[in-house]
Design an enzyme around this catalytic site. Structure first.
Site, short mmCIF file in Angstrom:
data_model
loop_
_atom_site.label_atom_id
_atom_site.label_comp_id
_atom_site.label_asym_id
_atom_site.label_seq_id
_atom_site.Cartn_x
_atom_site.Cartn_y
_atom_site.Cartn_z
N SER A 154 -90.22 40.50 41.02
CA SER A 154 -89.79 41.68 40.26
C SER A 154 -90.56 41.74 38.96
O SER A 154 -91.04 40.71 38.44
CB SER A 154 -88.29 41.59 39.97
OG SER A 154 -87.89 42.56 39.01
N TYR A 167 -81.11 36.58 37.21
CA TYR A 167 -81.95 37.39 38.11
C TYR A 167 -83.41 37.30 37.71
O TYR A 167 -84.29 37.01 38.53
CB TYR A 167 -81.47 38.84 38.08
CG TYR A 167 -82.29 39.77 38.95
CD1 TYR A 167 -81.98 39.93 40.30
CD2 TYR A 167 -83.37 40.49 38.42
CE1 TYR A 167 -82.73 40.78 41.11
CE2 TYR A 167 -84.12 41.34 39.21
CZ TYR A 167 -83.80 41.48 40.55
OH TYR A 167 -84.55 42.32 41.34
#
Length: 208
Positions: A154, A167
């Site tokens: 990401s 995350y």
């Protein structure tokens, strides 16, 4: 190069229609990967914890593209998930040529004791299982001298992200791990890519 041509080159090189394992293949980016691979002529093993959606996707891909699409319901956040998935592949005589480590989860909150269990689940899903799958399935690819792995990181891997601290940290691990594994795998004829997309409107974020 066009994906269809790449799949054809792979088929000629390895002597069979490639089988792609897509984790989180029932929705979002995993579904998009599955659709593109099916369009290119790959057989599919789709793994997700969304059983009804998964079976519907597999059925749709079989009917639309004429490929063999297998739906395998499994919780990939369990510590034993990768080993159990490998055992399933061996029991079903499935040889994975392409691995798409896409399955993920998301929550927005400061880290505290009440959500620690959720954070640990994310660590297993984003780090432990993908790493084990790269090792276990990558070994077979190395022995055959062909294969391809794609790990989904990401843009958050590159930034400090309060509210999604775990995350972003897991995605940073995937980015670093994948870049190193690329060099370890390429001498065996196995390709590896890590992608770092920005925010995409998928069911992961549960947006209205």
């Amino acid at each position: 190069m066009d994906l269809i041509k790449q799949v054809e080159r792979y088929r000629q090189r390895c002597g069979h229609v490639p089988l792609a394992l897509v984790t989180g293949g029932s929705s979002g980016m995993g579904l998009a990967y599955a659709q593109r691979l099916a369009e290119a002529g790959c057989d599919l093993l789709l793994v997700s914890n969304q059983q009804e959606e998964l079976e519907q996707v597999a059925d749709d891909l079989r009917q639309k593209h004429g490929v063999n699409a297998i739906a395998h319901y499994q919780d990939l956040s369990l510590e034993t998930a990768a080993d159990e998935l490998l055992a399933y592949c061996e029991e079903q005589s499935l040889m994975v040529d392409i691995l798409i480590n896409n399955a993920g989860m998301f929550f927005f909150d400061e880290l505290h004791p009440d959500n620690e269990a959720k954070a640990l689940k994310m660590l297993r899903l984003h780090i432990y299982t993908p790493t084990r799958l790269c090792v276990l399935l990558g070994e077979g690819m190395k022995q055959r001298g062909c294969g391809y792995i794609l790990n989904v990181s990401s843009l958050a891997a590159k930034l400090p992200c309060p509210g999604i601290s775990v995350y972003s940290a897991t995605k940073a691990y995937l980015k670093s791990f994948s870049k190193s594994m690329y060099f370890e795998m390429r001498s065996y004829g196995v390709g590896l890519t890590v992608v770092c997309p920005g925010a995409i409107a998928t069911p992961l974020y549960k947006l209205s």
